[in-house]
Every structure is written in C-alpha cells, then in structure tokens.
Write an enzyme that holds these catalytic residues in place. Structure first.
Site, PDB file in Angstrom:
ATOM      1  N   TYR A  61       0.843  -1.203   0.000  1.00 45.08           N
ATOM      2  CA  TYR A  61       0.000   0.000   0.000  1.00 45.08           C
ATOM      3  C   TYR A  61       0.875   1.249   0.000  1.00 45.08           C
ATOM      4  O   TYR A  61       0.638   2.190  -0.767  1.00 45.08           O
ATOM      5  CB  TYR A  61      -0.907  -0.031   1.228  1.00 45.08           C
ATOM      6  CG  TYR A  61      -1.768   1.191   1.417  1.00 45.08           C
ATOM      7  CD1 TYR A  61      -2.939   1.365   0.679  1.00 45.08           C
ATOM      8  CD2 TYR A  61      -1.430   2.159   2.352  1.00 45.08           C
ATOM      9  CE1 TYR A  61      -3.745   2.482   0.862  1.00 45.08           C
ATOM     10  CE2 TYR A  61      -2.228   3.278   2.538  1.00 45.08           C
ATOM     11  CZ  TYR A  61      -3.382   3.440   1.794  1.00 45.08           C
ATOM     12  OH  TYR A  61      -4.175   4.549   1.988  1.00 45.08           O
ATOM     13  N   LYS A 100       1.163   4.207  -2.842  1.00 46.93           N
ATOM     14  CA  LYS A 100       0.922   5.616  -2.538  1.00 46.93           C
ATOM     15  C   LYS A 100       2.163   6.469  -2.794  1.00 46.93           C
ATOM     16  O   LYS A 100       2.042   7.632  -3.190  1.00 46.93           O
ATOM     17  CB  LYS A 100       0.442   5.768  -1.099  1.00 46.93           C
ATOM     18  CG  LYS A 100      -0.932   5.146  -0.850  1.00 46.93           C
ATOM     19  CD  LYS A 100      -2.014   5.748  -1.742  1.00 46.93           C
ATOM     20  CE  LYS A 100      -3.411   5.236  -1.376  1.00 46.93           C
ATOM     21  NZ  LYS A 100      -4.478   5.835  -2.209  1.00 46.93           N
TER      22      LYS A 100
END
Length: 258
Positions: free
Chosen positions: A158, A162
């Site tokens: 994740y 990002k």
C-alpha cells in the site's frame, strides 16, 4: 455563491468515506458531479441524496476503459472537466511484507497506483485542450496517503502504491505547470472510514485499544475525521488556490513534524 458554482467535478471511489464526503462538499459549493465506484446500485442510491446535477458510471478503476469513459461522460453530459478527484483505493492485510499474498499485492498496485495513472492519462489531455481553447484548464487532486511520504510497517505494498501516486503527482504537475493544469496530492493519516473500521474489527481488541495502537505514532493521538480531509481536498481544488501545484498536503495529525 459557492467556490465551485457550475464547475464539473469527477470523483472516483465516490461511495467510500472520503468519496462521499468529497461529493457532498463539492455539491454544497455548487458543483456538478460525475461519480464512479464499483457497485452501481450503491452509487445510484447515493447520487439521489445529493442536491447537485449528477451523472454516474460504475466500474473498476483498474480497468483503463473506465477512466476513458468517465472523461467522455463528463464531456458529453457537462461539456468539460474542471476538477478530478482520484480517490478510489483499497488496502491489503495488515501484515509484514512476506505475508502479503502476491495476488493481493498486485490488486493493490492495480487499483491504487495504475488506477490513478489511467485516470490522469485521460483527464489531462481534455484539460489541456480546454486550456488551449479557453484559457481555463483544470485541477487534479490525487488521494495519496501519509504512507506515501514515509515507511508504513505492515502496509508495505500500500505504501509503495501511494509513493507511486506522489511520484505521478509531482511529475505530471511539472509537465503541465504551464498548460493550465494544477495537480496536487492529499496525504491523510488514518481516517475514520471503512478501512479504519475494518482494522478495528480485525484486531479483535476493544475499539479504544485498537485505535490507540493505530495512532500511537500520531502526535494528536487520534484518527482524522472525514470532514477534516475533505477541507484539504476542497482547498487543493479551489480555483483561487491558483499557485499551488505538485504539492503533497499532509493531513496527518503532526506525523510529519517528528
């Protein structure tokens, strides 16, 4: 008079916590909306609650055609695209890197990173054409994360996605700074959305204890409220905020200060 009177705003992930908040915030400021998310029934039901002229298109943001079709919908229904909020995203299991399933990692990268790439790939040319025709281009707000600004233990893939969103934001902002397009990223810390609720449930601990664990590195010692993040999104998209581009705006309770 609202800040976005008559503006055409596209929002992905529109039925999640931040997506709903953004749609309500822009609608309250006079915007017209194109909304997208996975489930058409949920999307349609939410659109009916908004006091704004709204068009919807359900689909998977990991499919590039959805981004192309959303831009086409905005053009055909409203004639232009003034603001795009690329918000759709998912998270993987809260585990150390070797325990992240490869299929799950691939899915996170497809949705969180490639989904933003596909969106911008189709939004930018339209905004550039608008600028050439009328001198008014558009604004893109990508929803990244504080995990895109530093390490995020047990959220490695994740965080990688990002970080990629931040990289796309900065690179495209530099490419189009003279083309009438501002591109910025909002980087929230944990926010009181379904993602946080899922973590609390999955922890098996009482809510107060789970939230304390989640926020122990946050100087404010709490999660963000959705409205606090929406304030930042509206600020980044505000047409009077015309000299800010390529910026990563952290809404993080002070994490970046330590």
């Amino acid at each position: 008079m609202g800040r976005f009177d008559g503006a055409m705003v596209l929002i992905t992930g529109a039925t999640g916590g931040l997506g709903r908040g953004a749609a309500k915030g822009f609608a309250a400021e006079g915007a017209r909306l194109v909304l997208s998310d996975l489930d058409e029934k949920t999307l349609a039901a939410f659109a009916e609650t908004l006091e704004a002229e709204t068009a919807i298109l359900a689909g998977n943001i990991a499919d590039e055609k959805l981004s192309e079709d959303l831009v086409t919908l905005a053009t055909e229904r409203f004639g232009r695209l003034d603001v795009a909020v690329n918000n759709a995203g998912i998270v993987h299991s809260f585990v150390r890197l070797p325990q992240v399933a490869s299929d799950e990692a691939r899915r996170v990268l497809e949705v969180d990173l490639l989904g933003v790439f596909f969106a911008m790939k189709h939004q930018i040319p339209l905004m550039e054409r608008q600028f050439k025709a009328s001198g008014k281009g558009g604004t893109i707000v990508n929803i990244a994360s504080v995990a895109g600004l530093g390490g995020a233990p047990k959220l490695s893939v994740y965080a990688a996605a990002k970080h990629g969103v931040v990289g796309l934001t900065r690179s495209a902002a530099a490419e189009y700074a003279t083309k009438g397009i501002r591109i910025n990223a909002i980087c929230p810390a944990h926010t009181r959305t379904a993602m946080v609720d899922g973590f609390v449930r999955g922890s098996g601990a009482p809510e107060a204890e789970a939230l304390a664990e989640l926020t122990r590195g946050v100087p404010m010692k709490r999660v963000a409220e959705v409205d606090e993040v929406i304030t930042a999104i509206l600020f980044a998209a505000d047409p009077t905020n015309s000299f800010m581009t390529g910026h990563t705006l952290a809404v993080d309770g002070g994490i970046g200060a330590i």
